[in-house]
Design a protein around this motif. Structure first.
Motif, PDB file in Angstrom:
ATOM      1  N   LYS A   1       0.847  -1.191   0.000  1.00 39.53           N
ATOM      2  CA  LYS A   1       0.000   0.000   0.000  1.00 39.53           C
ATOM      3  C   LYS A   1       0.883   1.241   0.000  1.00 39.53           C
ATOM      4  N   PRO A   2       0.353   2.372  -0.452  1.00 37.92           N
ATOM      5  CA  PRO A   2       1.155   3.610  -0.415  1.00 37.92           C
ATOM      6  C   PRO A   2       1.672   3.937   0.979  1.00 37.92           C
ATOM      7  N   GLU A   3       0.920   3.592   1.997  1.00 39.94           N
ATOM      8  CA  GLU A   3       1.365   3.881   3.370  1.00 39.94           C
ATOM      9  C   GLU A   3       2.519   2.993   3.823  1.00 39.94           C
ATOM     10  N   ASP A   4       2.901   2.020   3.020  1.00 39.86           N
ATOM     11  CA  ASP A   4       4.083   1.213   3.305  1.00 39.86           C
ATOM     12  C   ASP A   4       5.364   1.899   2.830  1.00 39.86           C
ATOM     13  N   THR A   5       5.220   3.002   2.128  1.00 40.39           N
ATOM     14  CA  THR A   5       6.382   3.738   1.633  1.00 40.39           C
ATOM     15  C   THR A   5       7.234   4.225   2.791  1.00 40.39           C
ATOM     16  N   ALA A   6       8.508   3.879   2.760  1.00 34.10           N
ATOM     17  CA  ALA A   6       9.421   4.222   3.851  1.00 34.10           C
ATOM     18  C   ALA A   6      10.820   3.713   3.499  1.00 34.10           C
ATOM     19  N   VAL A   7      11.773   4.114   4.328  1.00 38.00           N
ATOM     20  CA  VAL A   7      13.085   3.479   4.294  1.00 38.00           C
ATOM     21  C   VAL A   7      13.030   2.317   5.280  1.00 38.00           C
ATOM     22  N   TYR A   8      13.388   1.150   4.807  1.00 35.88           N
ATOM     23  CA  TYR A   8      13.351  -0.068   5.632  1.00 35.88           C
ATOM     24  C   TYR A   8      14.767  -0.394   6.112  1.00 35.88           C
ATOM     25  N   TYR A   9      14.855  -0.647   7.415  1.00 38.92           N
ATOM     26  CA  TYR A   9      16.146  -0.917   8.043  1.00 38.92           C
ATOM     27  C   TYR A   9      16.141  -2.300   8.680  1.00 38.92           C
ATOM     28  N   CYS A  10      17.251  -2.967   8.561  1.00 40.13           N
ATOM     29  CA  CYS A  10      17.471  -4.237   9.226  1.00 40.13           C
ATOM     30  C   CYS A  10      18.198  -3.964  10.549  1.00 40.13           C
ATOM     31  N   ASN A  11      17.808  -4.696  11.588  1.00 39.61           N
ATOM     32  CA  ASN A  11      18.469  -4.600  12.884  1.00 39.61           C
ATOM     33  C   ASN A  11      18.747  -6.008  13.392  1.00 39.61           C
ATOM     34  N   ALA A  12      19.939  -6.214  13.926  1.00 36.83           N
ATOM     35  CA  ALA A  12      20.283  -7.540  14.432  1.00 36.83           C
ATOM     36  C   ALA A  12      21.028  -7.435  15.748  1.00 36.83           C
ATOM     37  N   ALA A  13      20.720  -8.346  16.641  1.00 36.89           N
ATOM     38  CA  ALA A  13      21.400  -8.445  17.927  1.00 36.89           C
ATOM     39  C   ALA A  13      22.485  -9.512  17.804  1.00 36.89           C
ATOM     40  N   ILE A  14      23.729  -9.084  17.826  1.00 36.71           N
ATOM     41  CA  ILE A  14      24.846  -9.962  17.445  1.00 36.71           C
ATOM     42  C   ILE A  14      25.909 -10.009  18.536  1.00 36.71           C
ATOM     43  N   ARG A  15      26.380 -11.228  18.768  1.00 41.20           N
ATOM     44  CA  ARG A  15      27.560 -11.413  19.623  1.00 41.20           C
ATOM     45  C   ARG A  15      28.733 -11.737  18.708  1.00 41.20           C
ATOM     46  N   THR A  16      29.816 -11.010  18.880  1.00 44.10           N
ATOM     47  CA  THR A  16      31.000 -11.262  18.069  1.00 44.10           C
ATOM     48  C   THR A  16      31.952 -12.203  18.791  1.00 44.10           C
ATOM     49  N   TRP A  17      32.829 -12.791  18.030  1.00 40.64           N
ATOM     50  CA  TRP A  17      33.794 -13.718  18.610  1.00 40.64           C
ATOM     51  C   TRP A  17      34.654 -13.009  19.650  1.00 40.64           C
ATOM     52  N   GLY A  18      34.802 -13.642  20.795  1.00 35.87           N
ATOM     53  CA  GLY A  18      35.626 -13.088  21.861  1.00 35.87           C
ATOM     54  C   GLY A  18      34.903 -12.123  22.773  1.00 35.87           C
ATOM     55  N   SER A  19      33.640 -11.880  22.509  1.00 34.03           N
ATOM     56  CA  SER A  19      32.883 -10.943  23.330  1.00 34.03           C
ATOM     57  C   SER A  19      31.796 -11.674  24.101  1.00 34.03           C
ATOM     58  N   SER A  20      31.509 -11.171  25.301  1.00 29.33           N
ATOM     59  CA  SER A  20      30.414 -11.712  26.107  1.00 29.33           C
ATOM     60  C   SER A  20      29.134 -10.923  25.932  1.00 29.33           C
ATOM     61  N   TYR A  21      29.204  -9.850  25.146  1.00 25.73           N
ATOM     62  CA  TYR A  21      28.074  -8.947  25.032  1.00 25.73           C
ATOM     63  C   TYR A  21      27.397  -9.066  23.673  1.00 25.73           C
ATOM     64  N   VAL A  22      26.122  -8.737  23.697  1.00 23.27           N
ATOM     65  CA  VAL A  22      25.333  -8.687  22.471  1.00 23.27           C
ATOM     66  C   VAL A  22      25.056  -7.227  22.149  1.00 23.27           C
ATOM     67  N   TYR A  23      25.355  -6.832  20.931  1.00 27.80           N
ATOM     68  CA  TYR A  23      25.129  -5.457  20.509  1.00 27.80           C
ATOM     69  C   TYR A  23      24.145  -5.430  19.350  1.00 27.80           C
ATOM     70  N   ASN A  24      23.415  -4.308  19.266  1.00 23.14           N
ATOM     71  CA  ASN A  24      22.508  -4.097  18.139  1.00 23.14           C
ATOM     72  C   ASN A  24      23.233  -3.404  16.994  1.00 23.14           C
ATOM     73  N   TYR A  25      23.052  -3.935  15.813  1.00 23.04           N
ATOM     74  CA  TYR A  25      23.633  -3.352  14.618  1.00 23.04           C
ATOM     75  C   TYR A  25      22.514  -2.995  13.635  1.00 23.04           C
ATOM     76  N   TRP A  26      22.748  -1.928  12.870  1.00 19.52           N
ATOM     77  CA  TRP A  26      21.771  -1.450  11.892  1.00 19.52           C
ATOM     78  C   TRP A  26      22.348  -1.516  10.485  1.00 19.52           C
ATOM     79  N   GLY A  27      21.487  -1.825   9.536  1.00 17.04           N
ATOM     80  CA  GLY A  27      21.859  -1.688   8.146  1.00 17.04           C
ATOM     81  C   GLY A  27      21.724  -0.247   7.698  1.00 17.04           C
ATOM     82  N   GLN A  28      22.082   0.015   6.442  1.00 15.70           N
ATOM     83  CA  GLN A  28      22.089   1.375   5.920  1.00 15.70           C
ATOM     84  C   GLN A  28      20.710   1.813   5.454  1.00 15.70           C
ATOM     85  N   GLY A  29      19.795   0.883   5.316  1.00 16.30           N
ATOM     86  CA  GLY A  29      18.438   1.209   4.888  1.00 16.30           C
ATOM     87  C   GLY A  29      18.247   1.020   3.390  1.00 16.30           C
TER      88      GLY A  29
END
Length: 121
Positions: free
Chosen positions: A86-114
């Motif tokens: 629908k026209p109301e779906d018009t937007a910039v769509y972004y991906c977000n992921a909660a990722i743990r990297t090797w060697g880290s105990s923490y999970v961080y949120n990362y964003w795509g460029q849209g």
């Protein structure tokens, strides 16, 4: 380092379909949530669809029955199949992921460029 790269946006007529992809790459140990957000001009960014590593999904009321989120965990990729646009779906769509990297105990949120999705009436 981690990067998220989205693809699949474009211009489509009302009632049409698009499939967005978001691939995560880098020093990734594990990925928990992988979600899609969108931001229309003059509006706040909103959650469109969410997925967990276990396969659970959740959708905004405005897209239920029209959008489907799916994942290929082997490829660290999340998809958003968008139907009956629908026209109301018009937007910039972004991906977000909660990722743990090797060697880290923490999970961080990362964003795509849209990626821009435009639905013409």
């Amino acid at each position: 380092q981690v990067s998220l790269v989205e693809s699949g946006g474009g211009l489509v007529q009302t009632g049409g379909s698009l499939r967005l992809s978001c691939a995560a790459s880098g020093s990734i140990s594990s990925i928990n949530a992988m979600d899609w957000y969108r931001q229309a001009p003059g509006k706040q960014r909103e959650l469109v669809a969410a997925s967990t590593s276990g396969g659970s999904t959740n959708y905004a009321d405005s897209v239920k029955g029209r959008f489907t989120i799916s994942r290929d965990n082997a490829k660290n990729t999340v998809y958003l199949q968008m139907n009956s646009l629908k026209p109301e779906d018009t937007a910039v769509y972004y991906c977000n992921a909660a990722i743990r990297t090797w060697g880290s105990s923490y999970v961080y949120n990362y964003w795509g460029q849209g990626t821009q999705v435009t639905v013409s009436s």
